[in-house]
Scaffold this motif. Structure first.
Motif, PDB file in Angstrom:
ATOM      1  N   VAL A 119       0.882  -1.181   0.000  1.00 12.02           N
ATOM      2  CA  VAL A 119       0.000   0.000   0.000  1.00 12.02           C
ATOM      3  C   VAL A 119       0.916   1.227   0.000  1.00 12.02           C
ATOM      4  O   VAL A 119       1.794   1.344   0.866  1.00 12.02           O
ATOM      5  N   HIS A 120       0.706   2.123  -0.917  1.00 14.91           N
ATOM      6  CA  HIS A 120       1.593   3.280  -1.033  1.00 14.91           C
ATOM      7  C   HIS A 120       1.394   4.240   0.139  1.00 14.91           C
ATOM      8  O   HIS A 120       0.296   4.326   0.724  1.00 14.91           O
ATOM      9  N   ALA A 121       2.428   4.983   0.428  1.00 15.87           N
ATOM     10  CA  ALA A 121       2.417   5.895   1.578  1.00 15.87           C
ATOM     11  C   ALA A 121       1.263   6.890   1.488  1.00 15.87           C
ATOM     12  O   ALA A 121       0.562   7.160   2.486  1.00 15.87           O
ATOM     13  N   GLU A 122       1.025   7.423   0.283  1.00 14.92           N
ATOM     14  CA  GLU A 122      -0.031   8.433   0.127  1.00 14.92           C
ATOM     15  C   GLU A 122      -1.412   7.813   0.366  1.00 14.92           C
ATOM     16  O   GLU A 122      -2.294   8.434   0.976  1.00 14.92           O
ATOM     17  N   MET A 123      -1.555   6.551  -0.112  1.00 15.65           N
ATOM     18  CA  MET A 123      -2.853   5.878   0.092  1.00 15.65           C
ATOM     19  C   MET A 123      -3.102   5.659   1.581  1.00 15.65           C
ATOM     20  O   MET A 123      -4.200   5.887   2.092  1.00 15.65           O
ATOM     21  N   PRO A 145       4.351  11.421  -6.044  1.00 16.46           N
ATOM     22  CA  PRO A 145       3.285  10.409  -6.102  1.00 16.46           C
ATOM     23  C   PRO A 145       3.183   9.723  -7.464  1.00 16.46           C
ATOM     24  O   PRO A 145       3.347  10.369  -8.507  1.00 16.46           O
ATOM     25  N   CYS A 146       2.915   8.431  -7.430  1.00 11.43           N
ATOM     26  CA  CYS A 146       2.691   7.688  -8.691  1.00 11.43           C
ATOM     27  C   CYS A 146       1.310   8.040  -9.234  1.00 11.43           C
ATOM     28  O   CYS A 146       0.530   8.764  -8.612  1.00 11.43           O
ATOM     29  N   ASN A 147       0.981   7.474 -10.388  1.00 11.69           N
ATOM     30  CA  ASN A 147      -0.291   7.792 -11.049  1.00 11.69           C
ATOM     31  C   ASN A 147      -1.501   7.362 -10.225  1.00 11.69           C
ATOM     32  O   ASN A 147      -2.505   8.074 -10.146  1.00 11.69           O
ATOM     33  N   LYS A 148      -1.379   6.227  -9.538  1.00 14.84           N
ATOM     34  CA  LYS A 148      -2.535   5.763  -8.744  1.00 14.84           C
ATOM     35  C   LYS A 148      -2.741   6.672  -7.523  1.00 14.84           C
ATOM     36  O   LYS A 148      -3.865   6.990  -7.153  1.00 14.84           O
ATOM     37  N   CYS A 149      -1.651   7.094  -6.921  1.00 18.10           N
ATOM     38  CA  CYS A 149      -1.778   8.010  -5.771  1.00 18.10           C
ATOM     39  C   CYS A 149      -2.252   9.379  -6.231  1.00 18.10           C
ATOM     40  O   CYS A 149      -3.053  10.037  -5.554  1.00 18.10           O
ATOM     41  N   ALA A 150      -1.791   9.794  -7.403  1.00 19.28           N
ATOM     42  CA  ALA A 150      -2.238  11.096  -7.938  1.00 19.28           C
ATOM     43  C   ALA A 150      -3.747  11.078  -8.131  1.00 19.28           C
ATOM     44  O   ALA A 150      -4.451  12.050  -7.811  1.00 19.28           O
TER      45      ALA A 150
HETATM   46 ZN   LIG Z   1       1.534   5.634  -5.377  1.00 16.29          ZN
END
Ligand SMILES: [Zn+2]
Ligand SMILES: O=c1ccn([C@H]2C[C@H](O)[C@@H](COP(=O)(O)O)O2)c(=O)[nH]1
Length: 200
Positions: A119-123, A145-150
Protein backbone atom coordinates in the motif's frame (compact mmCIF):
# COMPACT_ATOMS: atom_id res chain seq x y z
CA UNK A 1 -6.31 62.29 -16.77
CA UNK A 2 -3.88 63.55 -19.47
CA UNK A 3 -0.31 64.49 -18.45
CA UNK A 4 0.53 68.28 -18.05
CA UNK A 5 0.78 70.19 -21.39
CA UNK A 6 4.55 70.54 -21.35
CA UNK A 7 4.91 66.73 -20.98
CA UNK A 8 2.55 66.11 -23.98
CA UNK A 9 4.92 67.95 -26.28
CA UNK A 10 7.94 66.00 -24.94
CA UNK A 11 6.28 62.54 -25.05
CA UNK A 12 4.48 63.08 -28.41
CA UNK A 13 7.80 64.11 -30.03
CA UNK A 14 9.16 60.64 -29.18
CA UNK A 15 8.74 57.66 -31.55
CA UNK A 16 5.73 55.50 -30.52
CA UNK A 17 7.80 52.72 -28.90
CA UNK A 18 9.72 55.22 -26.80
CA UNK A 19 6.55 56.99 -25.69
CA UNK A 20 5.41 53.88 -23.75
CA UNK A 21 8.90 53.34 -22.42
CA UNK A 22 8.97 56.93 -21.25
CA UNK A 23 5.63 56.60 -19.48
CA UNK A 24 6.71 53.31 -17.83
CA UNK A 25 9.89 54.93 -16.54
CA UNK A 26 7.77 57.60 -14.85
CA UNK A 27 5.88 54.80 -13.08
CA UNK A 28 9.08 52.99 -12.17
CA UNK A 29 9.24 52.26 -8.45
CA UNK A 30 12.72 52.74 -7.05
CA UNK A 31 13.60 49.53 -5.18
CA UNK A 32 16.33 51.34 -3.27
CA UNK A 33 13.93 53.62 -1.41
CA UNK A 34 13.66 52.59 2.27
CA UNK A 35 9.90 51.92 2.03
CA UNK A 36 10.20 49.64 -0.98
CA UNK A 37 13.27 47.93 0.53
CA UNK A 38 11.24 47.14 3.63
CA UNK A 39 8.49 45.65 1.41
CA UNK A 40 11.08 43.56 -0.45
CA UNK A 41 12.65 42.41 2.84
CA UNK A 42 9.22 41.49 4.25
CA UNK A 43 8.43 39.40 1.16
CA UNK A 44 11.80 37.64 1.46
CA UNK A 45 11.14 36.89 5.15
CA UNK A 46 7.69 35.44 4.35
CA UNK A 47 9.15 33.26 1.57
CA UNK A 48 11.89 31.99 3.92
CA UNK A 49 9.35 31.18 6.62
CA UNK A 50 7.23 29.28 4.09
CA UNK A 51 10.23 27.29 2.89
CA UNK A 52 11.20 26.41 6.45
CA UNK A 53 7.64 25.24 7.11
CA UNK A 54 7.71 22.96 4.05
CA UNK A 55 11.11 21.62 5.10
CA UNK A 56 9.79 20.90 8.61
CA UNK A 57 6.85 18.85 7.31
CA UNK A 58 9.04 17.04 4.77
CA UNK A 59 11.44 16.15 7.59
CA UNK A 60 8.43 14.66 9.41
CA UNK A 61 7.54 12.73 6.25
CA UNK A 62 11.13 11.44 6.12
CA UNK A 63 10.91 10.31 9.76
CA UNK A 64 7.57 8.62 8.98
CA UNK A 65 9.20 6.80 6.04
CA UNK A 66 11.64 5.14 8.44
CA UNK A 67 8.77 2.92 9.62
CA UNK A 68 8.54 1.29 6.18
CA UNK A 69 9.88 -2.26 5.93
CA UNK A 70 10.54 -1.95 2.21
CA UNK A 71 14.24 -2.75 2.03
CA UNK A 72 14.65 -0.76 -1.16
CA UNK A 73 12.50 2.35 -0.97
CA UNK A 74 10.93 3.85 2.13
CA UNK A 75 8.28 6.51 1.46
CA UNK A 76 6.63 8.77 4.04
CA UNK A 77 3.64 11.07 3.66
CA UNK A 78 2.30 13.78 5.98
CA UNK A 79 -0.94 15.64 5.31
CA UNK A 80 -1.69 18.98 6.99
CA UNK A 81 -4.86 21.09 7.02
CA UNK A 82 -5.29 24.81 6.31
CA UNK A 83 -4.17 25.62 9.87
CA UNK A 84 -0.98 23.59 9.33
CA UNK A 85 -2.19 20.91 11.73
CA UNK A 86 -1.14 17.35 10.84
CA UNK A 87 -4.31 15.38 10.02
CA UNK A 88 -2.71 12.18 8.77
CA UNK A 89 0.51 10.30 8.14
CA UNK A 90 1.34 7.19 6.13
CA UNK A 91 4.21 5.09 4.86
CA UNK A 92 4.51 2.29 2.29
CA UNK A 93 3.73 -1.11 3.77
CA UNK A 94 1.68 -4.26 3.36
CA UNK A 95 -2.01 -4.14 4.37
CA UNK A 96 -2.96 -4.92 7.98
CA UNK A 97 -2.71 -8.66 8.59
CA UNK A 98 -0.59 -9.25 5.48
CA UNK A 99 2.48 -10.64 7.14
CA UNK A 100 5.78 -9.03 6.18
CA UNK A 101 7.45 -12.37 6.77
CA UNK A 102 5.11 -14.26 4.43
CA UNK A 103 4.79 -11.77 1.58
CA UNK A 104 7.92 -10.90 -0.32
CA UNK A 105 9.58 -7.48 -0.38
CA UNK A 106 11.64 -8.33 -3.43
CA UNK A 107 10.45 -7.43 -6.93
CA UNK A 108 12.19 -9.80 -9.31
CA UNK A 109 9.35 -12.34 -9.75
CA UNK A 110 6.58 -10.81 -11.91
CA UNK A 111 4.17 -13.33 -10.40
CA UNK A 112 5.05 -12.61 -6.77
CA UNK A 113 6.60 -9.25 -5.92
CA UNK A 114 6.06 -6.42 -3.50
CA UNK A 115 4.31 -4.15 -5.99
CA UNK A 116 1.39 -6.59 -5.99
CA UNK A 117 0.89 -6.12 -2.26
CA UNK A 118 2.33 -2.84 -0.96
CA UNK A 119 0.00 0.00 0.00
CA UNK A 120 1.59 3.28 -1.03
CA UNK A 121 2.42 5.90 1.58
CA UNK A 122 -0.03 8.43 0.13
CA UNK A 123 -2.85 5.88 0.09
CA UNK A 124 -2.17 5.02 3.73
CA UNK A 125 -2.15 8.70 4.63
CA UNK A 126 -5.49 9.19 2.84
CA UNK A 127 -7.00 6.16 4.61
CA UNK A 128 -5.56 7.14 8.02
CA UNK A 129 -7.00 10.67 7.96
CA UNK A 130 -8.40 11.88 11.28
CA UNK A 131 -10.66 14.51 9.74
CA UNK A 132 -13.86 14.53 7.70
CA UNK A 133 -12.22 15.63 4.46
CA UNK A 134 -8.78 16.29 2.97
CA UNK A 135 -10.25 19.11 0.88
CA UNK A 136 -7.73 21.99 0.71
CA UNK A 137 -5.11 20.08 2.74
CA UNK A 138 -1.43 20.10 1.80
CA UNK A 139 0.46 16.87 1.15
CA UNK A 140 4.15 16.37 2.00
CA UNK A 141 5.69 13.19 0.59
CA UNK A 142 9.28 12.00 0.30
CA UNK A 143 8.79 10.54 -3.22
CA UNK A 144 6.72 12.12 -5.99
CA UNK A 145 3.29 10.41 -6.10
CA UNK A 146 2.69 7.69 -8.69
CA UNK A 147 -0.29 7.79 -11.05
CA UNK A 148 -2.53 5.76 -8.74
CA UNK A 149 -1.78 8.01 -5.77
CA UNK A 150 -2.24 11.10 -7.94
CA UNK A 151 -5.74 9.85 -8.79
CA UNK A 152 -6.62 9.53 -5.11
CA UNK A 153 -5.08 12.91 -4.22
CA UNK A 154 -7.05 14.62 -7.00
CA UNK A 155 -10.25 12.90 -5.88
CA UNK A 156 -9.51 13.97 -2.29
CA UNK A 157 -9.30 17.58 -3.52
CA UNK A 158 -6.05 18.35 -1.73
CA UNK A 159 -4.60 21.78 -2.41
CA UNK A 160 -0.93 21.11 -3.23
CA UNK A 161 1.78 18.44 -3.09
CA UNK A 162 5.34 19.09 -1.89
CA UNK A 163 7.90 16.35 -2.46
CA UNK A 164 11.61 15.58 -2.08
CA UNK A 165 12.51 13.02 -4.73
CA UNK A 166 11.24 12.51 -8.28
CA UNK A 167 11.54 9.63 -10.75
CA UNK A 168 11.54 9.66 -14.55
CA UNK A 169 9.38 6.54 -14.88
CA UNK A 170 6.04 6.06 -16.59
CA UNK A 171 3.80 6.06 -13.45
CA UNK A 172 5.35 9.37 -12.35
CA UNK A 173 5.16 10.93 -15.80
CA UNK A 174 1.48 9.91 -16.01
CA UNK A 175 0.99 11.38 -12.55
CA UNK A 176 2.38 14.74 -13.63
CA UNK A 177 0.12 14.73 -16.70
CA UNK A 178 -2.97 14.16 -14.54
CA UNK A 179 -1.99 16.62 -11.79
CA UNK A 180 -1.29 19.37 -14.30
CA UNK A 181 -4.54 18.71 -16.15
CA UNK A 182 -6.46 18.67 -12.88
CA UNK A 183 -4.67 21.87 -11.84
CA UNK A 184 -3.33 20.29 -8.64
CA UNK A 185 0.02 22.05 -8.13
CA UNK A 186 3.15 20.25 -6.98
CA UNK A 187 6.57 21.55 -5.99
CA UNK A 188 9.90 19.91 -5.23
CA UNK A 189 11.62 21.13 -2.07
CA UNK A 190 15.37 20.93 -1.65
CA UNK A 191 16.55 20.13 1.86
CA UNK A 192 19.89 21.61 2.90
CA UNK A 193 22.32 18.94 4.14
CA UNK A 194 21.79 17.93 7.76
CA UNK A 195 18.08 18.73 7.77
CA UNK A 196 17.33 15.06 8.48
CA UNK A 197 19.43 14.98 11.63
CA UNK A 198 16.96 13.99 14.35
CA UNK A 199 18.17 14.78 17.89
CA UNK A 200 16.80 11.87 20.00
ZN1 LIG B 1 1.53 5.63 -5.38
O1 LIG C 1 3.46 6.90 -5.12
C1 LIG C 1 4.17 6.03 -4.59
C2 LIG C 1 5.06 5.22 -5.36
C3 LIG C 1 5.78 4.23 -4.74
N1 LIG C 1 5.61 4.04 -3.40
C4 LIG C 1 6.34 2.94 -2.74
C5 LIG C 1 5.93 1.58 -3.23
C6 LIG C 1 7.17 0.75 -3.04
O2 LIG C 1 7.18 0.18 -1.75
C7 LIG C 1 8.30 1.77 -3.18
C8 LIG C 1 8.97 1.71 -4.52
O3 LIG C 1 9.77 0.58 -4.56
P1 LIG C 1 10.97 0.48 -5.65
O4 LIG C 1 11.78 -0.73 -5.16
O5 LIG C 1 11.75 1.76 -5.60
O6 LIG C 1 10.31 0.24 -6.96
O7 LIG C 1 7.73 3.07 -3.05
C9 LIG C 1 4.78 4.82 -2.63
O8 LIG C 1 4.65 4.62 -1.40
N2 LIG C 1 4.09 5.80 -3.25
Amino acid sequence: MSPPTNEISEISDLPQHLQLENRLEKLYINPNSSTNQQLIDEDARKAENQLEKHQRFLRMAKVTSLRSKDPNTQVGCVIVDKENCIVSVGYNGFPIGVDDDVFRWDKEDPEDNKHLYVVHAEMNAIINKRCATLHDCTVYVTLFPCNKCAQMLIQSRVKKVYFLEDRDELPFRASKKMLEHAKLPYEQIVMPRGKYVIEC
